[in-house]
Design a protein around this motif. Structure first.
Motif, PDB file in Angstrom:
ATOM      1  N   ALA A  31       0.706  -1.222  -0.101  1.00 16.32           N
ATOM      2  CA  ALA A  31       0.084  -0.137  -0.083  1.00 16.32           C
ATOM      3  C   ALA A  31       1.010   1.260  -0.115  1.00 16.32           C
ATOM      4  CB  ALA A  31      -0.957  -0.005   1.146  1.00 16.32           C
ATOM      5  N   GLU A  32       1.973   1.314   0.540  1.00 18.23           N
ATOM      6  CA  GLU A  32       2.779   2.340   0.841  1.00 18.23           C
ATOM      7  C   GLU A  32       3.648   2.632  -0.326  1.00 18.23           C
ATOM      8  OE1 GLU A  32       6.769   4.026   3.522  1.00 18.23           O
ATOM      9  OE2 GLU A  32       5.657   2.147   3.945  1.00 18.23           O
ATOM     10  N   ARG A  33       4.090   1.384  -1.023  1.00 21.15           N
ATOM     11  CA  ARG A  33       4.691   1.520  -2.210  1.00 21.15           C
ATOM     12  C   ARG A  33       4.003   2.057  -3.385  1.00 21.15           C
ATOM     13  NH1 ARG A  33      10.063   2.291  -2.787  1.00 21.15           N
ATOM     14  NH2 ARG A  33      11.336   1.174  -1.282  1.00 21.15           N
ATOM     15  N   LEU A  34       2.609   1.606  -3.602  1.00 18.93           N
ATOM     16  CA  LEU A  34       1.569   2.003  -4.728  1.00 18.93           C
ATOM     17  C   LEU A  34       0.811   3.175  -4.510  1.00 18.93           C
ATOM     18  CD1 LEU A  34       0.649  -1.596  -5.687  1.00 18.93           C
ATOM     19  CD2 LEU A  34       2.515  -0.251  -6.655  1.00 18.93           C
ATOM     20  N   GLY A  35       1.036   3.451  -3.414  1.00 19.60           N
ATOM     21  CA  GLY A  35       0.202   4.931  -3.101  1.00 19.60           C
ATOM     22  C   GLY A  35      -1.254   4.860  -2.785  1.00 19.60           C
ATOM     23  N   ILE A  36      -1.491   3.598  -2.479  1.00 24.36           N
ATOM     24  CA  ILE A  36      -2.989   3.410  -2.088  1.00 24.36           C
ATOM     25  C   ILE A  36      -3.413   3.144  -0.736  1.00 24.36           C
ATOM     26  CG2 ILE A  36      -3.441   2.536  -4.574  1.00 24.36           C
ATOM     27  CD1 ILE A  36      -3.340  -0.213  -3.726  1.00 24.36           C
ATOM     28  N   SER A  37      -4.528   3.389  -0.305  1.00 25.58           N
ATOM     29  CA  SER A  37      -4.789   3.219   1.053  1.00 25.58           C
ATOM     30  C   SER A  37      -4.523   1.576   1.519  1.00 25.58           C
ATOM     31  CB  SER A  37      -6.326   3.729   1.387  1.00 25.58           C
ATOM     32  OG  SER A  37      -7.285   3.033   0.924  1.00 25.58           O
ATOM     33  N   PRO A  38      -4.300   1.497   2.802  1.00 26.64           N
ATOM     34  CA  PRO A  38      -4.570   0.118   3.421  1.00 26.64           C
ATOM     35  C   PRO A  38      -5.860  -0.615   3.306  1.00 26.64           C
ATOM     36  CG  PRO A  38      -3.219   1.621   4.703  1.00 26.64           C
ATOM     37  CD  PRO A  38      -3.993   2.424   3.907  1.00 26.64           C
ATOM     38  N   VAL A  40      -7.956  -0.501   0.575  1.00 25.15           N
ATOM     39  CA  VAL A  40      -7.891  -0.865  -0.793  1.00 25.15           C
ATOM     40  C   VAL A  40      -7.303  -2.262  -0.777  1.00 25.15           C
ATOM     41  CG1 VAL A  40      -7.674  -0.428  -3.151  1.00 25.15           C
ATOM     42  CG2 VAL A  40      -8.639   1.448  -1.788  1.00 25.15           C
ATOM     43  N   VAL A  41      -5.893  -2.154  -0.154  1.00 21.53           N
ATOM     44  CA  VAL A  41      -5.298  -3.423  -0.160  1.00 21.53           C
ATOM     45  C   VAL A  41      -5.824  -4.494   0.596  1.00 21.53           C
ATOM     46  CG1 VAL A  41      -3.060  -4.359   0.537  1.00 21.53           C
ATOM     47  CG2 VAL A  41      -2.899  -2.028  -0.486  1.00 21.53           C
ATOM     48  N   GLY A  42      -6.722  -4.152   1.703  1.00 20.70           N
ATOM     49  CA  GLY A  42      -7.290  -5.185   2.619  1.00 20.70           C
ATOM     50  C   GLY A  42      -8.560  -5.675   1.598  1.00 20.70           C
ATOM     51  N   LEU A  43      -9.227  -4.913   0.873  1.00 17.93           N
ATOM     52  CA  LEU A  43     -10.322  -5.112   0.214  1.00 17.93           C
ATOM     53  C   LEU A  43      -9.879  -6.065  -1.239  1.00 17.93           C
ATOM     54  CD1 LEU A  43     -12.333  -1.831   0.184  1.00 17.93           C
ATOM     55  CD2 LEU A  43     -13.013  -3.823   1.006  1.00 17.93           C
ATOM     56  N   VAL A  44      -8.752  -5.854  -1.813  1.00 23.08           N
ATOM     57  CA  VAL A  44      -8.476  -6.373  -2.865  1.00 23.08           C
ATOM     58  C   VAL A  44      -7.272  -7.753  -2.631  1.00 23.08           C
ATOM     59  CG1 VAL A  44      -7.526  -6.072  -5.191  1.00 23.08           C
ATOM     60  CG2 VAL A  44      -9.077  -4.470  -4.152  1.00 23.08           C
ATOM     61  N   GLY A 263      -6.254  -1.262  11.337  1.00 30.69           N
ATOM     62  CA  GLY A 263      -7.563  -1.646  11.231  1.00 30.69           C
ATOM     63  C   GLY A 263      -8.361  -1.577   9.911  1.00 30.69           C
ATOM     64  N   ASP A 264      -7.813  -0.854   9.028  1.00 24.70           N
ATOM     65  CA  ASP A 264      -8.365  -0.676   7.797  1.00 24.70           C
ATOM     66  C   ASP A 264      -7.983  -1.947   7.129  1.00 24.70           C
ATOM     67  OD1 ASP A 264      -9.160   1.956   7.983  1.00 24.70           O
ATOM     68  OD2 ASP A 264      -7.381   2.769   7.049  1.00 24.70           O
ATOM     69  N   ILE A 265      -6.996  -2.755   7.221  1.00 24.84           N
ATOM     70  CA  ILE A 265      -6.894  -4.039   6.532  1.00 24.84           C
ATOM     71  C   ILE A 265      -7.542  -4.933   7.149  1.00 24.84           C
ATOM     72  CG2 ILE A 265      -5.240  -5.731   6.125  1.00 24.84           C
ATOM     73  CD1 ILE A 265      -2.966  -3.924   5.802  1.00 24.84           C
ATOM     74  N   ALA A 266      -7.986  -5.129   8.436  1.00 26.26           N
ATOM     75  CA  ALA A 266      -8.850  -5.940   9.170  1.00 26.26           C
ATOM     76  C   ALA A 266     -10.177  -5.910   8.551  1.00 26.26           C
ATOM     77  CB  ALA A 266      -8.660  -5.770  10.827  1.00 26.26           C
ATOM     78  N   VAL A 267     -10.819  -4.718   8.701  1.00 27.51           N
ATOM     79  CA  VAL A 267     -12.190  -4.652   8.180  1.00 27.51           C
ATOM     80  C   VAL A 267     -12.245  -4.881   6.563  1.00 27.51           C
ATOM     81  CG1 VAL A 267     -14.242  -3.262   8.225  1.00 27.51           C
ATOM     82  CG2 VAL A 267     -12.455  -2.976  10.266  1.00 27.51           C
ATOM     83  N   GLY A 268     -11.421  -4.476   5.912  1.00 26.75           N
ATOM     84  CA  GLY A 268     -11.361  -4.467   4.590  1.00 26.75           C
ATOM     85  C   GLY A 268     -11.177  -5.778   3.947  1.00 26.75           C
TER      86      GLY A 268
END
Length: 403
Positions: A31-38, A40-44, A263-268
């Protein structure tokens, strides 16, 4: 019960814990390298990775002419993900929910669950049904990445705006720095950690998925043998042990994310896994096996409506202050335990089934519904009051002064 079965369970748990840690670390770095939120990484990324056991079990069940196990695995895993895993995570740490999740992802999960129920009413998930489910997943994935990248750019621009504004506000009044009088910078006590390389983040993700899959397989094999040794029927094992076992990667990844304050990764991960389970795990096999996937009538009558109800129940909880509190997580876990008890009593035709069903229908479920409505109304009132106080601060101050 043999010692080997116990060792398999312990080894599976160890691999799941290690896999969850490695996967979440790789996902955070990605997520940090691609510039997207955690989120979205959790969701995808994480949700697709942790859904691989369900896909393997579903394809294997279809090849072995066990369509009931294939459908039950997906439906049961989705129920486990919301009621058990999300509940446990909220009990450990109250989960803050982002607005994107509420406005877009959770409604998509509810819509996919309802769509699966409607497509299954004819007793089969056909080729066309599989195409629809897979198309829904692909659209959600594309929009999640698009929204995530757009929001990341917006946040970066907002963070850079104050700095640029200060630097350009009055450049003439700011004297040029004198290199001779400028003190040498002192070294930071805790310098920021060097970001993980992109290739290493991908290696972590692949390694974490491998550990999760192997660990889940070992634990399920050991648990099935232990349950069979105690004389538990195959139906109960399939509805409970297999469903929970294939959801263990989600358990490990979500708990590891909560422990690392992601927490974003957990819920996503939970919401994304449910969407992937419906769109990929059921949609792809229905396309590959052109004859479709038969859906048992009991699943249409009980399990799928319960899956839809669990998804819908997440909406008011997440809307109330955008936080899933500990009491809400405890309520989810209690409801899942009640569901498992019902499955055990129904499969064994136990004498207590009638009394348990009456208590649940007449007392427990109405009480849960009333509690959710009351707390939702209370939280909505608090949010409305805070919003009015922000919009009309003078009126709020005058009320405070008069009181």
């Amino acid at each position: 019960m043999q010692l080997l079965d116990v060792l398999l369970v312990l080894a599976g748990l160890a691999l799941l814990i290690a896999g969850g840690e490695v996967l979440v670390r790789g996902a955070s770095a990605l997520a940090e390298r691609l510039g997207i939120s955690p989120l979205v990484v959790g969701l995808v990324v994480v949700s697709a990775a942790t859904s691989t056991p369900e896909l393997a079990v579903t394809v294997g069940a279809i090849l072995q002419n066990e369509p009931g196990l294939a459908v039950g695995n997906v439906v049961g895993s989705n129920i486990v993900n919301i009621l058990l895993i999300l509940g446990l995570c909220a009990i450990i740490v109250p989960l803050a929910v982002k607005r994107q999740l509420i406005r877009f992802d959770v409604p998509v999960m509810v819509g996919m669950s309802v769509l699966l129920l409607l497509l299954s009413l004819d007793g089969q998930i056909s080729l066309v049904d599989g195409i629809l489910l897979l198309a829904g997943l692909l659209v959600h994935t594309f929009l999640s990445v698009f929204i995530g990248r757009r929001e990341a750019k917006t946040v970066a621009m907002m963070a850079a705006a104050p700095v640029a504004k200060i630097a350009t506000a009055n450049p003439a009044s700011s004297p040029a720095p004198n290199p001779a009088s400028t003190p040498a910078p002192t070294p930071a006590l805790n310098p920021p950690a060097k970001p993980i390389a992109l290739w290493l983040a991908l290696v972590f993700i692949v390694a974490g998925v491998g550990l999760l899959v192997v660990g889940a397989q070992l634990l399920v094999d050991g648990a099935v043998s232990i349950a069979a040794g105690f004389g538990v029927s195959g139906l109960v094992i399939g509805l409970t042990v297999v469903a929970v076992g294939t959801s263990l990667p989600e358990v490990a990844a979500s708990l590891a994310a909560v422990r690392r304050r992601e927490g974003d990764i957990a819920v996503g991960n939970i919401v994304g896994s449910n969407i992937f389970n419906i769109g990929m795990v059921l949609g792809m096999p229905a396309i590959l096996f052109a004859q479709g996937i038969p859906v048992p009538a009991p699943a249409i009558a009980l399990d799928m409506p319960l899956m839809v109800a669990a998804a819908v129940a997440l909406l008011p909880i997440a809307f109330t202050g955008f936080i899933i509190a500990r009491w809400e997580g405890s309520l989810f876990v209690v409801l899942y335990i009640a569901y498992v008890v019902y499955l055990v009593l129904a499969s064994t035709a136990h004498d207590a089934l009638a009394g348990f069903s009456n208590v649940m229908l007449v007392f427990v479920l109405p009480l849960v519904g009333i509690t959710l409505i009351v707390f939702a109304a209370y939280e909505f009132g608090l949010q409305r009051g805070k919003r009015q106080a922000r919009e009309h601060p003078d009126a709020a101050n005058s009320r405070d002064a008069s009181s």
